[in-house]
Every structure is written in C-alpha cells, then in structure tokens.
Design a protein around this motif. Sequence first.
Motif, PDB file in Angstrom:
ATOM      1  N   ARG A   8       0.601  -1.103   0.322  1.00 16.56           N
ATOM      2  CA  ARG A   8       0.190   0.140  -0.129  1.00 16.56           C
ATOM      3  C   ARG A   8       0.889   1.161  -0.455  1.00 16.56           C
ATOM      4  O   ARG A   8       0.893   2.069  -0.633  1.00 16.56           O
ATOM      5  CB  ARG A   8      -0.755  -0.133   0.935  1.00 16.56           C
ATOM      6  CG  ARG A   8      -2.251   1.229   1.076  1.00 16.56           C
ATOM      7  CD  ARG A   8      -2.870   0.786   1.845  1.00 16.56           C
ATOM      8  NE  ARG A   8      -1.717   1.613   3.429  1.00 16.56           N
ATOM      9  CZ  ARG A   8      -0.927   2.235   4.136  1.00 16.56           C
ATOM     10  NH1 ARG A   8      -1.714   3.731   3.253  1.00 16.56           N
ATOM     11  NH2 ARG A   8      -0.239   2.251   5.377  1.00 16.56           N
ATOM     12  N   LEU A   9       1.441   1.395   0.792  1.00 18.47           N
ATOM     13  CA  LEU A   9       2.731   2.353   0.790  1.00 18.47           C
ATOM     14  C   LEU A   9       3.145   3.001  -0.069  1.00 18.47           C
ATOM     15  O   LEU A   9       3.708   3.658  -0.761  1.00 18.47           O
ATOM     16  CB  LEU A   9       3.393   2.104   2.149  1.00 18.47           C
ATOM     17  CG  LEU A   9       4.672   3.526   2.737  1.00 18.47           C
ATOM     18  CD1 LEU A   9       3.724   4.617   2.927  1.00 18.47           C
ATOM     19  CD2 LEU A   9       5.383   3.262   3.972  1.00 18.47           C
ATOM     20  N   ALA A  10       3.982   2.018  -0.621  1.00 17.10           N
ATOM     21  CA  ALA A  10       4.829   2.161  -1.302  1.00 17.10           C
ATOM     22  C   ALA A  10       4.818   1.274  -2.590  1.00 17.10           C
ATOM     23  O   ALA A  10       5.749   1.449  -4.375  1.00 17.10           O
ATOM     24  CB  ALA A  10       6.961   0.889  -1.224  1.00 17.10           C
ATOM     25  N   GLY A  11       4.124   0.452  -3.109  1.00 16.55           N
ATOM     26  CA  GLY A  11       3.626  -0.156  -4.794  1.00 16.55           C
ATOM     27  C   GLY A  11       3.438   0.332  -6.020  1.00 16.55           C
ATOM     28  O   GLY A  11       4.032   0.662  -6.330  1.00 16.55           O
ATOM     29  N   SER A  42       7.509  -7.096  15.601  1.00 20.28           N
ATOM     30  CA  SER A  42       7.180  -5.764  14.775  1.00 20.28           C
ATOM     31  C   SER A  42       8.064  -5.494  13.595  1.00 20.28           C
ATOM     32  O   SER A  42       9.295  -5.856  12.916  1.00 20.28           O
ATOM     33  CB  SER A  42       6.717  -4.357  15.639  1.00 20.28           C
ATOM     34  OG  SER A  42       8.637  -4.263  15.954  1.00 20.28           O
ATOM     35  N   VAL A  43       7.372  -5.253  12.530  1.00 20.39           N
ATOM     36  CA  VAL A  43       7.912  -4.262  10.882  1.00 20.39           C
ATOM     37  C   VAL A  43       7.146  -3.236  11.367  1.00 20.39           C
ATOM     38  O   VAL A  43       5.888  -2.887  11.303  1.00 20.39           O
ATOM     39  CB  VAL A  43       6.909  -5.159  10.005  1.00 20.39           C
ATOM     40  CG1 VAL A  43       7.550  -4.545   8.913  1.00 20.39           C
ATOM     41  CG2 VAL A  43       7.346  -6.375  11.046  1.00 20.39           C
ATOM     42  N   THR A  44       8.492  -2.280  10.521  1.00 17.34           N
ATOM     43  CA  THR A  44       7.997  -0.380  10.417  1.00 17.34           C
ATOM     44  C   THR A  44       8.718  -0.674   9.379  1.00 17.34           C
ATOM     45  O   THR A  44       9.638  -0.696   8.398  1.00 17.34           O
ATOM     46  CB  THR A  44       8.552   0.079  11.273  1.00 17.34           C
ATOM     47  OG1 THR A  44       8.145  -0.580  13.072  1.00 17.34           O
ATOM     48  CG2 THR A  44       8.573   1.616  11.468  1.00 17.34           C
ATOM     49  N   VAL A  45       7.653  -0.241   8.395  1.00 12.82           N
ATOM     50  CA  VAL A  45       8.068   0.297   6.954  1.00 12.82           C
ATOM     51  C   VAL A  45       8.079   2.037   7.113  1.00 12.82           C
ATOM     52  O   VAL A  45       6.755   2.556   6.910  1.00 12.82           O
ATOM     53  CB  VAL A  45       6.806  -0.405   5.998  1.00 12.82           C
ATOM     54  CG1 VAL A  45       7.435   0.082   4.160  1.00 12.82           C
ATOM     55  CG2 VAL A  45       6.885  -2.074   6.132  1.00 12.82           C
ATOM     56  N   THR A  46       8.446   2.318   6.066  1.00 14.24           N
ATOM     57  CA  THR A  46       9.437   4.325   6.232  1.00 14.24           C
ATOM     58  C   THR A  46       9.696   4.418   4.737  1.00 14.24           C
ATOM     59  O   THR A  46      11.068   3.751   3.795  1.00 14.24           O
ATOM     60  CB  THR A  46      10.236   4.925   6.939  1.00 14.24           C
ATOM     61  OG1 THR A  46      10.066   4.298   8.659  1.00 14.24           O
ATOM     62  CG2 THR A  46      10.040   6.241   6.633  1.00 14.24           C
ATOM     63  N   LEU A  47       8.895   5.140   3.811  1.00 12.55           N
ATOM     64  CA  LEU A  47       9.506   5.871   2.260  1.00 12.55           C
ATOM     65  C   LEU A  47       9.584   7.156   2.877  1.00 12.55           C
ATOM     66  O   LEU A  47       9.432   7.931   3.144  1.00 12.55           O
ATOM     67  CB  LEU A  47       8.047   5.671   1.610  1.00 12.55           C
ATOM     68  CG  LEU A  47       8.120   5.951   0.033  1.00 12.55           C
ATOM     69  CD1 LEU A  47       9.660   4.612   0.424  1.00 12.55           C
ATOM     70  CD2 LEU A  47       7.313   5.601  -0.832  1.00 12.55           C
TER      71      LEU A  47
END
Length: 114
Positions: A8-11, A42-47
């Motif tokens: 969702r964030l990076a696609g 935990s998983v954190t996704v940052t763009l």
Amino acid sequence: MWRDELRRLAGAELDDDTLAAALLIGNELVTNAVRHGQSPVSVTVTLTPTALRVEVGGLQAMDLHPRAVIDSSESGRGLQIVAALSAGWGTTHSPVGGSVWFELARRPPKASSP
C-alpha cells in the motif's frame, strides 16, 4: 499484514524489482525474528524521498551478522541475502531487545508505454 502495508505504502512509488526485493528481505527478517527472537515481532515501513526502509523488531539482543555456511547447509543464509540485496542494513539494540533494518534505493515505477 506488514506485506500489505508495504504494498500500500510503496507499491505505487517503487519499481517492481525494488518491491520484490523488499518483500523477500522482509520475509527473511520476519522469519528470523519469529524463529530466533522474542515476541512481539514488529515491522515498520518508511518511505523517504530516496529510500525504502524496513525495520523488523522483536529480536534478542545479540550480535547479528552474516555467518559462513557451506553448500549443504539448510539454513544460515538470511543475512547474506539481506546484505546482497539491500543498499544498506544494520541492527539496533536496547536493553529489552533489538531490531534489524534494511534500506533499498527508491526507484520509481517505469512508465508504461502507450
């Protein structure tokens, strides 16, 4: 769950190869955290404007580094995969645990031809 957030964030912001590498590396780190870590994972996704950063927490406070394996080894290549595919990676430690992070250079999706 985290894979859906990543997509969702990076696609729409990353090319297919970068997204595939992020999913592969992320799966490897989450598997390691579940297998060898402490809960919760935990998983954190940052763009950012230049990179995608994924951090997986829930690991034991230990020295994490790629280890030497032989061809017949059934495991032990996870951090070698992380090192080979990422632009950079590292670990963070605290008194209650740690995490592994990786970054991939942000490459926008290729424009489709008319």
